[in-house]
Write a protein that holds these residues in place. Sequence first.
Motif, mmCIF file in Angstrom:
data_model
loop_
_atom_site.group_PDB
_atom_site.id
_atom_site.type_symbol
_atom_site.label_atom_id
_atom_site.label_comp_id
_atom_site.label_asym_id
_atom_site.label_seq_id
_atom_site.Cartn_x
_atom_site.Cartn_y
_atom_site.Cartn_z
ATOM 1 N N SER A 1 0.824 -1.215 0.000
ATOM 2 C CA SER A 1 0.000 0.000 0.000
ATOM 3 C C SER A 1 0.856 1.262 0.000
ATOM 4 O O SER A 1 0.355 2.349 -0.326
ATOM 5 N N LYS A 2 2.137 1.139 0.328
ATOM 6 C CA LYS A 2 3.027 2.304 0.419
ATOM 7 C C LYS A 2 4.032 2.368 -0.731
ATOM 8 O O LYS A 2 5.008 3.119 -0.674
ATOM 9 N N MET A 3 3.816 1.566 -1.766
ATOM 10 C CA MET A 3 4.725 1.590 -2.914
ATOM 11 C C MET A 3 4.534 2.869 -3.722
ATOM 12 O O MET A 3 3.402 3.240 -4.056
ATOM 13 N N GLU A 4 5.629 3.521 -4.021
ATOM 14 C CA GLU A 4 5.605 4.709 -4.872
ATOM 15 C C GLU A 4 5.143 4.299 -6.274
ATOM 16 O O GLU A 4 5.763 3.442 -6.910
ATOM 17 N N PRO A 5 4.041 4.878 -6.785
ATOM 18 C CA PRO A 5 3.491 4.434 -8.072
ATOM 19 C C PRO A 5 4.482 4.535 -9.235
ATOM 20 O O PRO A 5 4.431 3.728 -10.158
ATOM 21 N N LYS A 6 5.398 5.504 -9.195
ATOM 22 C CA LYS A 6 6.360 5.670 -10.291
ATOM 23 C C LYS A 6 7.370 4.528 -10.342
ATOM 24 O O LYS A 6 8.039 4.327 -11.352
ATOM 25 N N GLY A 7 7.488 3.803 -9.250
ATOM 26 C CA GLY A 7 8.449 2.704 -9.197
ATOM 27 C C GLY A 7 8.936 2.501 -7.782
ATOM 28 O O GLY A 7 9.456 3.427 -7.160
ATOM 29 N N SER A 8 8.737 1.312 -7.264
ATOM 30 C CA SER A 8 9.089 1.035 -5.874
ATOM 31 C C SER A 8 9.520 -0.413 -5.749
ATOM 32 O O SER A 8 9.054 -1.273 -6.504
ATOM 33 N N ARG A 9 10.414 -0.679 -4.788
ATOM 34 C CA ARG A 9 10.894 -2.044 -4.582
ATOM 35 C C ARG A 9 10.750 -2.436 -3.115
ATOM 36 O O ARG A 9 10.943 -1.602 -2.219
ATOM 37 N N ILE A 10 10.445 -3.712 -2.906
ATOM 38 C CA ILE A 10 10.246 -4.257 -1.555
ATOM 39 C C ILE A 10 11.136 -5.477 -1.382
ATOM 40 O O ILE A 10 11.227 -6.323 -2.281
#
Length: 570
Positions: free
Chosen positions: A334-343
């Motif tokens: 739910s906290k992933m940056e829409p432009k690009g995010s990694r977990i």
Amino acid sequence: MTNNKYSEISSFIWSVCDDLLRGLFKQHEYGDVILPFVVLRRLDCVLEPSKDKVIELFGNYSKKIDDPTHIILNEIGLSFFNQSKYDLQRLRQDHRNISLNFNNYLNGFSSNVREIIDNFQLDKPIEKLHKNGKLYQLVETFSSIDLHPNVVDNHTMGLIFEELLRRFSEMSNETSGEHYTPRDEVRLLVSLVFSGNREDLQGEGKVRSIFDGTCGTGGILTIGKTWIKENINPNIEINLYGQELNPQTYSICKSDLLISGENPNNIRLGSSLSNDQFQGMKFDYQMSNVPFGVSWKSEQEFIENESQNPNGRFFVGTPRSSDGSLLFLQNMISKMEPKGSRIGIIFNGSPLFTGDSGSGESNIRKWIIENDWLECVVQLPDQLFFNTGITTYIWILSNNKKKDRKGKVQLIDGSNFYQPMKKSLGNKRKFITNEMVEEITMLYNDFKETETSKIFPNQFFGYTKVVIDQPMLKDGKIEKDKNGKPKPDGSLRDTERIPLGVDIEEYFQREVKPHLPNSWMDRTKDGIGYEINFTKYFYQYKPLRSLEDITKDLLDLEKETDGLMSKLLN
């Protein structure tokens, strides 16, 4: 700092428990006393050069303005201070008034440190120490340790806290992995998360964020930032954010960030699940070692209410209340940056396969894989953690996969990438060397099929669970309903898992009908499920030894035994 120096400090601090606390506190209470004193001594060491100047500044300006905090901080170039005339060393000068002066010392810290101290909940331990004549001794003992960052850097300080927490956790039988993650596993985690996204971290003027929703003492955050600066871009600005449930480890994390010049206000107290302190915020990178197999029953009402909200974090479904691991991952997604995010997240084995189609766990896996977020899963060796010998896994997720990874999931079997430890630490008997971290990272970045790296399309992990019915028989004849259709016999009902992409009707006719000629499928009960079975994918057939080889070994063994018996009889 050498390993010998680190061991020396850890052993010395630990010896204080035996010397001063035994008999006065229960073993599981030792950490409530020792850890705050370690933090206080480290704060003192940082403040010592400016101590007298702060006392003078506060004396001058407190008479003129209500709050001289900003003036003092600007003058000394730090983000905290203590205006009391005492520190742990100076408290030794007045043995008789140690309790009164100690409280004066604690109250002299700037508000950002007082909040940290308040969460250590020191009042009762200090009162108990004073009544039993131990407070002065503890102050005297800790004042002799030099914990200045120039002597004990942040990495070594983290190792010291890790060692103390490990021992305290063992004494109190706390859930394994709840407060800390071994540094070898952290190094692999951050390497996988950041090495796969170098382009995003290179260049001038870059600002990126890292979040850990179960941050413990903050090791993943600080090691992550250090890794980026040392391996990719020394000039990038990295902002660290974290949330921690345990007040003690929260205070350690916040004090560590305060000392190292980070923003301690970005570390917040409370459960990430039912008391999200970063609601609505998005982050570029997120990493966590979540509690393994920990119940979320105490937060069940809140979480289930949110799961009814189509815009909530848990709308896809919730796992069994006995294991909240996947809830933490949903919070991160739910906290992933829409432009690009990694977990990057560390799990035990259950999130991979627990729950049949239609269950919360399976629906969460389905949601993740069908959205093409799951990039890689790495199986790690067992016996990596201090308090448990279980096998763990690193999941890597991205909402901006590279072109060649789209629609695919990479699995890496890293179970044999370890070196035995010369001396075990609790249940930790293996560690991953730096060279092995690089090897596993290379397997990930190469993205090729090998014996230890498998690549599958997303659909490979899905299946349709189909209900197979058989007719009810009476006197050897098929019972029928009023419409002339066979009545199903509930006691004979079975199910088949048919891989996605396989024609269900063809599969039924080929695999089921020949064995159950009167059976039929109830397609109204179809359910889509997803699971990842590591053992199955990496299984290597080993042919059985021949009967001749086994017989020869038995005969040889018999000869050796006969010879031994002859020697014993003679």
